[in-house]
Motif scaffolding. Structure first.
Motif, mmCIF file in Angstrom:
data_model
loop_
_atom_site.group_PDB
_atom_site.id
_atom_site.type_symbol
_atom_site.label_atom_id
_atom_site.label_comp_id
_atom_site.label_asym_id
_atom_site.label_seq_id
_atom_site.Cartn_x
_atom_site.Cartn_y
_atom_site.Cartn_z
ATOM 1 N N ALA A 258 79.981 46.388 19.373
ATOM 2 C CA ALA A 258 80.138 45.741 20.681
ATOM 3 C C ALA A 258 81.579 45.855 21.125
ATOM 4 C CB ALA A 258 79.717 44.277 20.611
ATOM 5 N N LYS A 261 84.724 41.003 24.340
ATOM 6 C CA LYS A 261 84.215 40.093 25.378
ATOM 7 C C LYS A 261 82.880 40.560 25.954
ATOM 8 C CE LYS A 261 88.918 38.771 26.715
ATOM 9 N NZ LYS A 261 89.908 38.674 27.825
ATOM 10 N N ASP A 262 82.134 41.352 25.172
ATOM 11 C CA ASP A 262 80.841 41.846 25.639
ATOM 12 C C ASP A 262 79.779 41.389 24.648
ATOM 13 O OD1 ASP A 262 78.689 43.145 26.668
ATOM 14 O OD2 ASP A 262 79.616 45.129 26.723
ATOM 15 N N LYS A 263 78.858 40.551 25.098
ATOM 16 C CA LYS A 263 77.826 40.022 24.211
ATOM 17 C C LYS A 263 76.760 41.070 23.887
ATOM 18 C CE LYS A 263 78.402 35.229 25.741
ATOM 19 N NZ LYS A 263 77.719 34.055 26.317
ATOM 20 N N ARG A 265 75.127 44.304 22.485
ATOM 21 C CA ARG A 265 75.459 45.190 21.374
ATOM 22 C C ARG A 265 74.616 46.457 21.453
ATOM 23 N NH1 ARG A 265 75.244 42.370 15.683
ATOM 24 N NH2 ARG A 265 73.043 42.210 16.238
#
Length: 277
Positions: A258, A261-263, A265
Motif C-alpha cells: 500500500a 496514507k492509502d487504505k 491495498r
C-alpha cells in the motif's frame, strides 16, 4: 535482457510514452529498462510481452536466469569483501630463511644442507609408502576378486541456510541465506511504478515480500494461510523487503502493498508450494 526488450519495443511500434499509457510504468522507467540502464522488474517484462502478443514463458525464463546471476554476483562480491577484511598483511619483521643466503666462493651456502637432507627424507617416506600401497592393492586383488566392494554415493547438498519453516518467522532472508535459491513466484503492481514481488525459498521453506520503485512510507506485508504476517515500511530510498514467513507445502502465501496514507491495498495471487514447486 535489454536487447530482448529493445527488439520487442521495435516490433510493437510503440514509443516510450505509448508504453507508459498502456502499462503501469512510467515513460522514464521504460527508457531505462530498454536501454539497459536498469534491470527491469519481472512484471514489466511480462507486460511488454503481452502488448506484443509474444509468449512470455521464454522471456520470463531469461529474466529469472538474469536475476539469479545478479544475486549470485552480489553474494560473491560480499564474500570477497569479507575475505579482504579478514585477511592480514604479511609480517614485515619476519627474518629471511637461512637457506636463502647468497653463495660465496666454492663452499656450499650454510643452511642448505639441512634442507637437502629434509627433502631426501620426505622422498624416502613417499617411496616406502608407495611400495606398501602397491603391495596391499596386489594382495587385495589376488585375495578375493569376487567379494563385493562398497560403492561410493554422491549426494548434492542444497544451500546452507540459517533456518527452516516456522523457525524462519520474523528473520532476515539475507542473513539466513534464503536468497541463495530464492525465486519470484508472484508479482503485482500499484500504478504507476511500484512493483510487488513474492519471493520463495525452497531450502528455507519460507517466503517474503519485496517492493521496488516505491516511495517513503509505502508498506509491504507477506501473509500465509496459517494467519501469520510480517511487514516492513520504506524508510529511505525506494525499495524494501519484509522479514521471513513460513511457507508450508500445502499452505498458501501472498504479498500485499500500500502507498502512504492509502487504505486500499494491492496484492499478488496466492502461491502454494506443493502445487507449483
Amino acid at each position: 535482457m535489454a536487447s530482448e526488450l529493445l527488439a520487442l519495443k521495435k516490433a510493437s511500434g510503440l514509443s516510450f510514452a505509448q508504453l507508459s499509457q498502456k502499462t503501469h510504468y512510467a515513460k522514464s522507467s521504460w527508457e531505462r529498462w530498454v536501454n539497459g540502464k536498469q534491470f527491469p522488474p519481472r512484471h514489466a517484462v511480462e507486460s511488454l510481452a503481452g502488448l506484443c502478443g509474444t509468449p512470455s514463458a521464454q522471456l520470463l525464463d531469461l529474466w529469472d536466469r538474469a536475476q539469479a546471476e545478479r544475486e549470485a554476483g552480489a553474494e560473491e562480491a560480499q564474500g570477497a569483501e569479507q575475505a579482504s577484511d579478514e585477511g592480514g598483511a604479511p609480517d614485515a619483521g619476519a627474518e629471511p630463511d637461512a637457506g636463502a643466503e647468497p653463495e660465496t666462493g666454492d663452499a656450499p651456502p650454510r643452511g642448505r644442507r639441512p634442507r637437502f637432507l629434509w627433502i631426501a627424507a620426505v622422498l624416502g617416506v613417499v617411496l616406502v609408502a608407495g611400495g606398501s600401497l602397491a603391495a596391499y592393492l596386489t594382495l587385495g586383488a589376488a585375495g578375493d576378486a569376487s567379494s563385493p566392494r562398497p560403492s561410493a554415493s554422491v549426494k548434492v547438498a542444497g544451500p546452507q541456510t540459517g533456518c527452516k519453516g516456522t523457525a524462519c518467522e520474523g528473520r532476515d532472508p539475507k542473513k539466513m541465506n534464503c536468497g541463495s535459491d530464492a525465486v519470484t513466484v508472484r508479482t503485482g503492481s500499484i500504478p504507476k511504478d511500484l512493483v510487488i514481488e513474492l519471493r520463495y525459498s525452497r531450502a528455507c521453506q519460507a517466503a517474503w515480500g519485496r517492493i521496488s520503485f516505491a516511495e517513503i512510507g509505502a508498506t509491504v506485508v507477506v501473509n500465509n494461510s496459517d494467519g501469520a504476517a510480517q511487514a516492513d515500511v520504506v524508510h529511505y530510498d525506494r525499495d524494501v523487503y519484509s522479514p521471513l514467513i513460513a511457507a508450508p507445502d500445502d499452505g498458501s502465501v501472498w504479498v500485499c502493498a500500500a502507498l502512504p496514507k492509502d487504505k486500499a491495498r494491492s496484492c499478488t495471487g496466492r502461491f502454494i508450494p506443493s502445487q507449483e514447486d
